[in-house]
Design a protein around this motif. Structure first.
Motif, PDB file in Angstrom:
ATOM      1  N   ILE A  11       0.663  -1.359  -0.149  1.00 18.58           N
ATOM      2  CA  ILE A  11       0.218  -0.159   0.146  1.00 18.58           C
ATOM      3  C   ILE A  11       0.937   1.230   0.075  1.00 18.58           C
ATOM      4  N   ALA A  12       0.857   1.764  -1.054  1.00 21.55           N
ATOM      5  CA  ALA A  12       1.609   3.112  -0.835  1.00 21.55           C
ATOM      6  C   ALA A  12       0.780   4.478  -0.630  1.00 21.55           C
ATOM      7  N   VAL A  13       1.404   5.407   0.194  1.00 25.94           N
ATOM      8  CA  VAL A  13       0.370   6.359   1.312  1.00 25.94           C
ATOM      9  C   VAL A  13       1.510   7.454   0.808  1.00 25.94           C
ATOM     10  N   THR A  14       0.895   8.907  -0.154  1.00 28.31           N
ATOM     11  CA  THR A  14       1.195   9.921  -0.579  1.00 28.31           C
ATOM     12  C   THR A  14       0.052  11.350   0.073  1.00 28.31           C
ATOM     13  N   GLY A  15       0.991  12.364   0.361  1.00 26.85           N
ATOM     14  CA  GLY A  15       0.278  13.268   0.475  1.00 26.85           C
ATOM     15  C   GLY A  15       0.640  14.270   0.950  1.00 26.85           C
ATOM     16  N   MET A  16       0.349  15.407   0.745  1.00 27.94           N
ATOM     17  CA  MET A  16       0.767  17.036   0.933  1.00 27.94           C
ATOM     18  C   MET A  16       1.701  17.301   2.471  1.00 27.94           C
ATOM     19  N   CYS A  17       0.441  16.853   3.405  1.00 30.69           N
ATOM     20  CA  CYS A  17       0.392  17.551   5.044  1.00 30.69           C
ATOM     21  C   CYS A  17       1.314  16.154   5.557  1.00 30.69           C
ATOM     22  N   VAL A  18       2.712  16.319   6.245  1.00 30.90           N
ATOM     23  CA  VAL A  18       3.011  15.468   6.016  1.00 30.90           C
ATOM     24  C   VAL A  18       3.096  14.509   7.486  1.00 30.90           C
ATOM     25  N   GLU A  19       2.124  15.598   9.013  1.00 33.57           N
ATOM     26  CA  GLU A  19       2.277  15.186  10.311  1.00 33.57           C
ATOM     27  C   GLU A  19       1.244  14.158   9.855  1.00 33.57           C
ATOM     28  N   GLU A  20      -0.243  14.593   9.555  1.00 30.45           N
ATOM     29  CA  GLU A  20      -1.282  13.617   8.401  1.00 30.45           C
ATOM     30  C   GLU A  20      -0.728  12.601   7.564  1.00 30.45           C
ATOM     31  N   ARG A  21      -0.139  12.667   6.935  1.00 27.66           N
ATOM     32  CA  ARG A  21       0.101  11.264   6.272  1.00 27.66           C
ATOM     33  C   ARG A  21       1.333  10.178   6.648  1.00 27.66           C
ATOM     34  N   ARG A  22       1.761  11.132   8.110  1.00 32.47           N
ATOM     35  CA  ARG A  22       2.906  10.112   8.636  1.00 32.47           C
ATOM     36  C   ARG A  22       1.756   9.714   9.681  1.00 32.47           C
ATOM     37  N   SER A  23       1.103  10.328   9.984  1.00 35.81           N
ATOM     38  CA  SER A  23       0.440   9.345  11.309  1.00 35.81           C
ATOM     39  C   SER A  23      -0.809   8.541  10.543  1.00 35.81           C
ATOM     40  N   TYR A  24      -0.697   8.693   9.052  1.00 36.67           N
ATOM     41  CA  TYR A  24      -2.259   7.882   8.937  1.00 36.67           C
ATOM     42  C   TYR A  24      -1.575   6.613   8.490  1.00 36.67           C
ATOM     43  N   ALA A  25      -0.080   6.646   7.615  1.00 34.66           N
ATOM     44  CA  ALA A  25       0.438   5.501   7.739  1.00 34.66           C
ATOM     45  C   ALA A  25       0.425   4.311   8.468  1.00 34.66           C
ATOM     46  N   ARG A  26       1.524   4.950   9.715  1.00 36.61           N
ATOM     47  CA  ARG A  26       1.541   3.703  10.840  1.00 36.61           C
ATOM     48  C   ARG A  26       0.110   3.434  11.445  1.00 36.61           C
ATOM     49  N   ARG A  27      -0.584   4.305  11.336  1.00 34.61           N
ATOM     50  CA  ARG A  27      -2.385   3.805  11.904  1.00 34.61           C
ATOM     51  C   ARG A  27      -2.674   2.724  10.745  1.00 34.61           C
ATOM     52  N   LEU A  28      -2.533   3.054   9.807  1.00 36.68           N
ATOM     53  CA  LEU A  28      -2.885   1.336   8.361  1.00 36.68           C
ATOM     54  C   LEU A  28      -1.647   0.640   8.417  1.00 36.68           C
ATOM     55  N   ALA A  29      -0.769   0.276   8.999  1.00 37.10           N
ATOM     56  CA  ALA A  29       0.656   0.085   8.773  1.00 37.10           C
ATOM     57  C   ALA A  29      -0.238  -0.863  10.171  1.00 37.10           C
ATOM     58  N   ALA A  30      -0.633  -0.777  11.078  1.00 39.59           N
ATOM     59  CA  ALA A  30      -0.378  -1.393  12.584  1.00 39.59           C
ATOM     60  C   ALA A  30      -1.962  -2.129  12.341  1.00 39.59           C
ATOM     61  N   VAL A  31      -3.623  -1.672  11.887  1.00 43.69           N
ATOM     62  CA  VAL A  31      -4.533  -2.059  11.641  1.00 43.69           C
ATOM     63  C   VAL A  31      -4.309  -3.403  10.557  1.00 43.69           C
TER      64      VAL A  31
END
Length: 346
Positions: A11-31
């Protein structure tokens, strides 16, 4: 150690906003139970990603990988590297984490960002428009994870959802209401998904956005006559993208200039950025080749677009009856301020 044949789900995760992208990628990997490769590692280049994938795919307990990418990484490079022939990866979802609260501001941004150098070390001296990078991430995505939607009124959120649906009709939209939420499983692997950015769907006559809102407009402009380059340049610089025809956020398609009658041009605009570049030389078409466009075929997406006025402006930029009858020898003398296309003939 023997080579393991099974491809790794990615799953590739992109996005302009660093904090939001990083947080979402972290949660997505955990789930998902996937291993997370953060943006600071993917920024080092495709070789680093390949080595990481090779190591992780040997671990029997790894279900897949979430690759978080820096905003500056062009999305076409992401898709190309993960779907390349011989790659050990299977891209199953391309997620754009989008802060919808300032989406329109971002699409209208005049800023540039530096693209990574080849190999991923630092910046390569090539600049790209921030707005163009963002819209390409939206258009290529299979999932749009919408964050910070609470800052919008319901009508604003409806308009934002409709605009995203017009830019990326096939993408699933998911409102991320809190910091524990992630989107559901994808419908099918990304590689089996028919790519249909909104402008492509419009030109193909297959445009079916999932959401609509008053004011969000998509339209198609077709014209068999070539453009007079001087009048088109005037229309672009003084009218089309200055709000006179409404707020045109995205337009793309094919165009022809009378001074360059045998070349199909690529019309590409996001916000305040516009390019008209050579795409195809008629003389290079093979026996089975098909001309991309005989005249103009351009899709427009925006807010409050005055379609009749847009058509009048563009029709006025096309050749008149007398100019058309005069022929290519006369056309060659028309003033033409667009960048040189000599590379199209080489």
């Amino acid at each position: 150690m023997p080579k393991i044949e099974a491809d790794v789900d990615v799953i590739a995760v992109t996005g302009m906003c660093v904090e939001e992208r990083r947080s979402y990628a972290r949660r997505l990997a955990a789930v998902r139970g996937f291993v997370l490769v953060p943006a600071e590692h993917t920024a080092e280049g495709v070789e680093v990603v390949d080595r990481t994938v090779d190591l992780l795919r040997r671990a029997s307990q790894v279900h897949g990988i979430v690759l978080e990418y820096p905003f500056e990484t062009p999305v076409m490079e992401i898709v190309g590297s993960l779907n390349a022939a011989g790659a050990d990866t299977r891209l199953i979802d391309l997620v754009c984490v989008l802060d919808v609260g300032h989406m329109l501001v971002d699409i209208g941004s005049p800023d540039y960002v530096g693209l990574p150098a080849m190999g991923g070390e630092g910046e390569g001296g090539i600049l790209a428009a921030r707005a163009e990078l963002l819209v390409s991430q939206i258009e290529f995505s299979s999932t749009i994870a919408i964050v910070n939607s609470g800052v919008l009124e319901s009508a604003e959120l409806e308009q934002a959802a409709a605009l995203l649906s017009h830019l990326a009709p096939s993408a699933d939209q998911c409102l991320i209401a809190d910091s524990d939420h992630v989107h559901g499983e994808g419908r099918r692997p990304f590689a089996k998904r028919v790519p249909d950015a909104g402008w492509v769907s419009i030109l193909n006559g297959e445009f079916r956005p999932k959401f609509h809102s008053r004011g969000v407009v998509a339209c198609r402009y077709e014209q068999l006559r070539p453009f007079h380059p001087g009048r088109l340049h005037q229309a672009l610089t003084s009218c089309l993208f200055q709000g006179h025809c409404g707020r045109i956020l995205r337009s793309a398609g094919f165009a022809r200039l009378a001074t360059r009658p045998h070349i199909t041009g690529q019309w590409d605009q996001v916000g305040g950025f516009f390019t008209l570049s050579p795409l195809e030389l008629d003389g290079r078409l093979g026996a089975d080749g098909e001309v991309l466009a005989f005249g103009q075929d351009v899709a427009f997406v925006g807010i409050g677009i005055d379609e009749p006025l847009l058509r009048r402006v563009l029709d006025n930029a096309a050749l008149s009856d007398a100019e058309l009858a005069a022929g290519p020898i006369v056309w060659a003398g028309f003033p033409d301020r667009f960048p040189d296309w000599s590379t199209a003939t080489k």
